[in-house]
Design an enzyme around this catalytic site. Structure first.
Site, PDB file in Angstrom:
ATOM      1  N   LYS A   1      60.142  -4.368  34.465  1.00  0.00           N
ATOM      2  CA  LYS A   1      61.136  -3.015  34.452  1.00  0.00           C
ATOM      3  C   LYS A   1      61.847  -2.907  35.163  1.00  0.00           C
ATOM      4  O   LYS A   1      63.341  -2.219  35.095  1.00  0.00           O
ATOM      5  CB  LYS A   1      60.276  -1.832  34.288  1.00  0.00           C
ATOM      6  CG  LYS A   1      59.217  -2.218  33.527  1.00  0.00           C
ATOM      7  CD  LYS A   1      58.187  -0.434  33.625  1.00  0.00           C
ATOM      8  CE  LYS A   1      57.310  -0.567  34.568  1.00  0.00           C
ATOM      9  NZ  LYS A   1      56.810  -1.971  34.923  1.00  0.00           N
TER      10      LYS A   1
ATOM     11  N   ARG B   1      53.516   7.963  34.063  1.00  0.00           N
ATOM     12  CA  ARG B   1      52.617   6.481  33.936  1.00  0.00           C
ATOM     13  C   ARG B   1      51.376   7.177  33.387  1.00  0.00           C
ATOM     14  O   ARG B   1      50.433   6.582  32.494  1.00  0.00           O
ATOM     15  CB  ARG B   1      52.018   6.423  35.703  1.00  0.00           C
ATOM     16  CG  ARG B   1      52.996   6.160  36.389  1.00  0.00           C
ATOM     17  CD  ARG B   1      52.643   5.801  37.650  1.00  0.00           C
ATOM     18  NE  ARG B   1      53.294   5.409  39.241  1.00  0.00           N
ATOM     19  CZ  ARG B   1      53.674   4.314  39.084  1.00  0.00           C
ATOM     20  NH1 ARG B   1      53.178   2.921  37.806  1.00  0.00           N
ATOM     21  NH2 ARG B   1      54.757   3.263  39.698  1.00  0.00           N
TER      22      ARG B   1
ATOM     23  N   ARG C   1      56.064 -14.586  43.343  1.00  0.00           N
ATOM     24  CA  ARG C   1      56.247 -14.132  43.845  1.00  0.00           C
ATOM     25  C   ARG C   1      56.320 -14.405  45.850  1.00  0.00           C
ATOM     26  O   ARG C   1      55.521 -13.963  46.176  1.00  0.00           O
ATOM     27  CB  ARG C   1      56.140 -12.235  43.652  1.00  0.00           C
ATOM     28  CG  ARG C   1      56.852 -12.245  42.211  1.00  0.00           C
ATOM     29  CD  ARG C   1      56.526 -10.337  41.728  1.00  0.00           C
ATOM     30  NE  ARG C   1      55.816  -9.088  42.263  1.00  0.00           N
ATOM     31  CZ  ARG C   1      56.137  -8.625  41.648  1.00  0.00           C
ATOM     32  NH1 ARG C   1      57.352  -8.139  41.050  1.00  0.00           N
ATOM     33  NH2 ARG C   1      54.700  -7.984  42.590  1.00  0.00           N
TER      34      ARG C   1
ATOM     35  N   ARG D   1      52.734 -11.200  48.704  1.00  0.00           N
ATOM     36  CA  ARG D   1      53.138  -9.656  48.996  1.00  0.00           C
ATOM     37  C   ARG D   1      50.526  -9.266  48.589  1.00  0.00           C
ATOM     38  O   ARG D   1      50.179 -10.172  47.761  1.00  0.00           O
ATOM     39  CB  ARG D   1      53.284  -8.748  47.832  1.00  0.00           C
ATOM     40  CG  ARG D   1      54.505  -8.542  48.271  1.00  0.00           C
ATOM     41  CD  ARG D   1      55.371  -8.007  47.553  1.00  0.00           C
ATOM     42  NE  ARG D   1      55.094  -6.841  46.559  1.00  0.00           N
ATOM     43  CZ  ARG D   1      55.531  -6.468  45.736  1.00  0.00           C
ATOM     44  NH1 ARG D   1      56.303  -6.047  45.369  1.00  0.00           N
ATOM     45  NH2 ARG D   1      54.781  -5.926  44.274  1.00  0.00           N
TER      46      ARG D   1
ATOM     47  N   ARG E   1      45.598  -3.695  38.213  1.00  0.00           N
ATOM     48  CA  ARG E   1      46.228  -3.211  38.645  1.00  0.00           C
ATOM     49  C   ARG E   1      46.997  -3.112  36.574  1.00  0.00           C
ATOM     50  O   ARG E   1      47.336  -2.212  35.781  1.00  0.00           O
ATOM     51  CB  ARG E   1      47.315  -3.668  39.520  1.00  0.00           C
ATOM     52  CG  ARG E   1      47.523  -2.967  40.494  1.00  0.00           C
ATOM     53  CD  ARG E   1      48.906  -3.825  41.079  1.00  0.00           C
ATOM     54  NE  ARG E   1      49.794  -3.102  40.815  1.00  0.00           N
ATOM     55  CZ  ARG E   1      51.408  -4.180  41.407  1.00  0.00           C
ATOM     56  NH1 ARG E   1      51.032  -5.252  41.797  1.00  0.00           N
ATOM     57  NH2 ARG E   1      52.255  -3.215  41.001  1.00  0.00           N
TER      58      ARG E   1
END
Length: 210
Positions: free
Chosen positions: A13, A88, A123, A156, A167
């Site tokens: 996104k 959300r 990532r 991360r 998540r």
């Protein structure tokens, strides 16, 4: 053009919002960024938000929507905007609608959970300047070293597979129902997962008919 980008964490996104914003000259309205700016500038809604944050509490939906409304009054939003990080939940989407904040399209980026887990595990972020990389799709020139500042690249903690799964579960429970919310209003546009960023952008542009 007034857009909302829907999709699981890691669906792309933020990347697509940045690209579309540049293409069409409209700002991306990031909830986190405008919240910090409102607090820094001491706006009335920002001061309300600060009271909750200082007490370690979540900022209520009505305060978040108020901050968004303030931001959308700026001149750079005249030709449209992209909402990032909100809504959300169904109550947030309903509050946005009740506030009269217009939405032309809700773009749902569909990416399989397993693909997202694999994608996010690759990532990396510079521990000095915060620049983002990916070991496959956007590697640095020298492995483990930031191109911009020479800092070390680290994974991360919230990209760990077990954290990503948690998540994703929260996304499916709380945010995914927004697809039905916008489908009922004739505003949902589904973008099936593509193999590259460029392909995804091309599909979005075609869907929007621009």
């Amino acid at each position: 053009m007034k857009l909302i980008l829907l999709g699981a964490p890691g669906a792309g996104k933020g990347t697509q919002a940045e690209i579309l914003g540049r293409m069409y000259g409209i700002p991306t309205i990031s909830t986190g960024n405008i919240l910090r700016a409102a607090i820094k500038n001491g706006t009335s809604v920002g001061l309300r938000a600060k009271e909750y944050i200082d007490k370690g509490r979540l900022v209520p939906d009505d305060v978040i929507i108020g901050i968004i409304s303030e931001r959308l009054e700026h001149d750079d939003c005249v030709n449209g905007y992209i909402l990032d990080g909100v809504p959300r939940t169904i109550p947030q989407a309903q509050a946005i609608e009740d506030e009269g904040i217009g939405i032309d399209h809700a773009l749902a980026l569909e990416v399989n959970d397993d693909v997202i887990i694999h994608r996010m595990s690759g990532r990396r972020m510079c521990e000095n300047c915060g620049e983002s990389y990916h070991v496959v799709t956007h590697p640095p020139r020298v492995e483990g070293i930031c191109d911009d500042c020479g800092g070390a690249l680290v994974a991360r903690s919230d990209d760990a597979p077990e954290t990503v799964r948690a998540r994703l579960a929260q996304y499916h429970a709380d945010t995914e129902p927004l697809k039905d919310f916008y489908a009922q209003r004739g505003k949902l546009r589904t973008v099936e997962g593509c193999s590259t960023i460029e392909e995804t952008t091309a599909v979005i542009v075609k869907i929007l008919g621009l």
